[in-house]
Scaffold this motif. Structure first.
Motif, PDB file in Angstrom:
ATOM      1  N   GLY A 171       0.796  -1.217   0.000  1.00 39.69           N
ATOM      2  CA  GLY A 171       0.000   0.000   0.000  1.00 39.69           C
ATOM      3  C   GLY A 171       0.826   1.262   0.000  1.00 39.69           C
ATOM      4  N   GLY A 172       1.964   1.245  -0.689  1.00 38.32           N
ATOM      5  CA  GLY A 172       2.844   2.403  -0.705  1.00 38.32           C
ATOM      6  C   GLY A 172       3.852   2.420   0.422  1.00 38.32           C
ATOM      7  N   GLY A 173       3.895   1.344   1.213  1.00 36.93           N
ATOM      8  CA  GLY A 173       4.834   1.266   2.326  1.00 36.93           C
ATOM      9  C   GLY A 173       4.199   1.506   3.678  1.00 36.93           C
ATOM     10  N   VAL A 174       2.996   2.100   3.680  1.00 38.19           N
ATOM     11  CA  VAL A 174       2.212   2.274   4.906  1.00 38.19           C
ATOM     12  C   VAL A 174       0.788   1.808   4.620  1.00 38.19           C
ATOM     13  N   MET A 175       0.263   0.963   5.479  1.00 41.10           N
ATOM     14  CA  MET A 175      -1.109   0.469   5.371  1.00 41.10           C
ATOM     15  C   MET A 175      -1.858   0.821   6.649  1.00 41.10           C
ATOM     16  N   THR A 176      -3.090   1.263   6.523  1.00 45.32           N
ATOM     17  CA  THR A 176      -3.947   1.485   7.687  1.00 45.32           C
ATOM     18  C   THR A 176      -5.295   0.835   7.429  1.00 45.32           C
ATOM     19  N   GLY A 177      -5.851   0.227   8.470  1.00 44.91           N
ATOM     20  CA  GLY A 177      -7.133  -0.438   8.346  1.00 44.91           C
ATOM     21  C   GLY A 177      -7.115  -1.543   7.316  1.00 44.91           C
ATOM     22  N   ALA A 178      -6.099  -2.392   7.358  1.00 45.63           N
ATOM     23  CA  ALA A 178      -5.907  -3.401   6.308  1.00 45.63           C
ATOM     24  C   ALA A 178      -5.558  -4.747   6.926  1.00 45.63           C
ATOM     25  N   TYR A 191      -4.307  -1.979  12.401  1.00 46.37           N
ATOM     26  CA  TYR A 191      -4.752  -0.594  12.514  1.00 46.37           C
ATOM     27  C   TYR A 191      -3.787   0.301  11.735  1.00 46.37           C
ATOM     28  N   GLY A 192      -2.504  -0.044  11.787  1.00 40.39           N
ATOM     29  CA  GLY A 192      -1.479   0.649  11.018  1.00 40.39           C
ATOM     30  C   GLY A 192      -0.262  -0.230  10.892  1.00 40.39           C
ATOM     31  N   ALA A 193       0.456  -0.093   9.772  1.00 34.06           N
ATOM     32  CA  ALA A 193       1.700  -0.846   9.558  1.00 34.06           C
ATOM     33  C   ALA A 193       2.585  -0.055   8.619  1.00 34.06           C
ATOM     34  N   THR A 195      -1.712  -4.163  15.591  1.00 37.16           N
ATOM     35  CA  THR A 195      -2.645  -5.155  15.077  1.00 37.16           C
ATOM     36  C   THR A 195      -3.582  -5.647  16.176  1.00 37.16           C
ATOM     37  N   GLN A 196      -4.612  -6.386  15.743  1.00 34.24           N
ATOM     38  CA  GLN A 196      -5.389  -7.156  16.712  1.00 34.24           C
ATOM     39  C   GLN A 196      -4.417  -8.026  17.504  1.00 34.24           C
ATOM     40  N   THR A 197      -4.724  -8.294  18.763  1.00 35.26           N
ATOM     41  CA  THR A 197      -3.830  -9.075  19.602  1.00 35.26           C
ATOM     42  C   THR A 197      -3.812 -10.524  19.140  1.00 35.26           C
ATOM     43  N   ALA A 251      -7.493  -5.623  23.051  1.00 39.22           N
ATOM     44  CA  ALA A 251      -7.873  -5.982  21.688  1.00 39.22           C
ATOM     45  C   ALA A 251      -6.750  -5.788  20.687  1.00 39.22           C
ATOM     46  N   HIS A 252      -5.724  -4.996  21.026  1.00 46.53           N
ATOM     47  CA  HIS A 252      -4.657  -4.713  20.064  1.00 46.53           C
ATOM     48  C   HIS A 252      -3.326  -4.558  20.783  1.00 46.53           C
ATOM     49  N   HIS A 253      -2.253  -4.739  20.018  1.00 46.56           N
ATOM     50  CA  HIS A 253      -0.896  -4.522  20.519  1.00 46.56           C
ATOM     51  C   HIS A 253      -0.003  -4.134  19.345  1.00 46.56           C
TER      52      HIS A 253
END
Length: 304
Positions: free
Chosen positions: A164-171, A190-192, A219-221, A247-249
């Motif tokens: 996704g261009g090097g950054v992904m959110t909501g994916a 949530y973001g990467a 991410t989701q845990t 729910a996430h970490h």
């Protein structure tokens, strides 16, 4: 989610884990069975052949990188063994950074994922409007202190990846998506980001020979109360069954990959943490288990 900014933070004094090398259970959904393997040697060879079609000099460096670090895309059958597990039938016996073996350390971080383009484009790997801000410090089990200095975002030139261009959110990525190692389960991020930068150990830059690849994701845990890394069939974990009841970490990984003018090459991360075999750990995998979403359009539980 193009245009989204996601900011995540964990202050000092909360739970951080340093992940050690170890074996990895294999999801039958992703990796198949001993009689019908998937994401194994055949896929690895296919990706290597695809990489040979890349423009020079990537047509030389990427195939070699995949041979040196096959876990980027596959789990070769010769490195698998049967396992006594309620769900998994096999495990990867080669030590990876996706193990269940970790020790509590300390640290803090803040990251902002800035998603500006929803796809990768051909061309220079750093030519992207996506961006990220990162500040982090943490320790290893021997109390060595680490900092990461992100220099810029990259689109990894690996066949099958779509970052996704090097950054992904909501994916969604990892698992059988082709983006990220299949040894991680298919998870919601949530973001990467994927980037390159320097590693500092005890205040000194240890990557004078060149940057290393840095991958952060919130991410989701995916770790349970025993710190086992879930496989696809076990997700989503009930919140009350996760390591910290959340729910996430956030995962912070520095891969043994060094960018060069000819493309990325395998090169261990110069850490200061000595393993029982006398070698220093060749990667960094830090986990922040009590972070907070400071700014995010994505809230709440992950249901699928």
């Amino acid at each position: 989610m193009m245009g989204a900014d996601v900011t995540v933070r964990q202050e000092s004094g909360k739970t951080v884990y340093w992940v050690l090398p170890g074996e990895r259970r294999l999801s039958p959904t992703v990796f198949g069975t001993p009689d019908n393997p998937r994401f194994g040697s055949d896929l690895l060879e296919f990706r290597i052949e695809q990489a040979k079609q890349l423009p020079d000099p990537l047509s030389n460096t990427i195939p070699q990188l995949l041979q040196d670090l096959p876990s980027l895309v596959a789990a070769p059958e010769q490195a698998r063994a049967s396992v006594d597990d309620p769900v998994a039938q096999e495990k990867l016996t080669q030590p990876t950074l996706f193990s269940d073996n970790a020790q509590i350390t300390s640290g803090e971080f803040e990251v902002t994922y800035k998603d500006r383009r929803p796809y990768d484009l051909p061309g220079p790997v750093g030519d992207t409007p996506d961006d990220a801000d990162l500040t982090t410090s943490f320790t290893d089990p021997a109390d060595n202190e680490y900092e990461l200095q992100l220099d810029h975002i990259v689109q990894p030139p690996i066949p099958g990846y779509e970052t996704g261009g090097g950054v992904m959110t909501g994916a969604w990525h990892h698992g059988a998506t082709g983006t990220g190692s299949p040894l991680m389960p298919h998870l919601f991020a949530y973001g990467a980001f994927w980037g390159v930068g320097d590693v500092l150990v005890n205040g000194e830059v240890t990557t004078e020979d060149g940057f290393r690849v840095i991958h952060f994701m919130t991410t989701q845990t995916v770790r349970d109360q025993d710190y086992r890394l879930a496989i696809d069939e076990e997700l989503p974990l009930p919140t009350e069954s996760t390591i910290a009841g959340r729910a996430h970490h956030t995962h912070g990984v520095v891969l043994p990959i060094r960018p060069t003018a000819d493309g990325p090459v395998f090169d261990p991360v110069p850490t200061a943490f000595e393993l029982p075999n006398g070698n220093n750990q060749p990667f960094i995998h830090a986990m922040w288990e009590q972070e907070e979403l400071v700014e995010s359009p994505f809230k709440g539980e992950v249901s699928g």
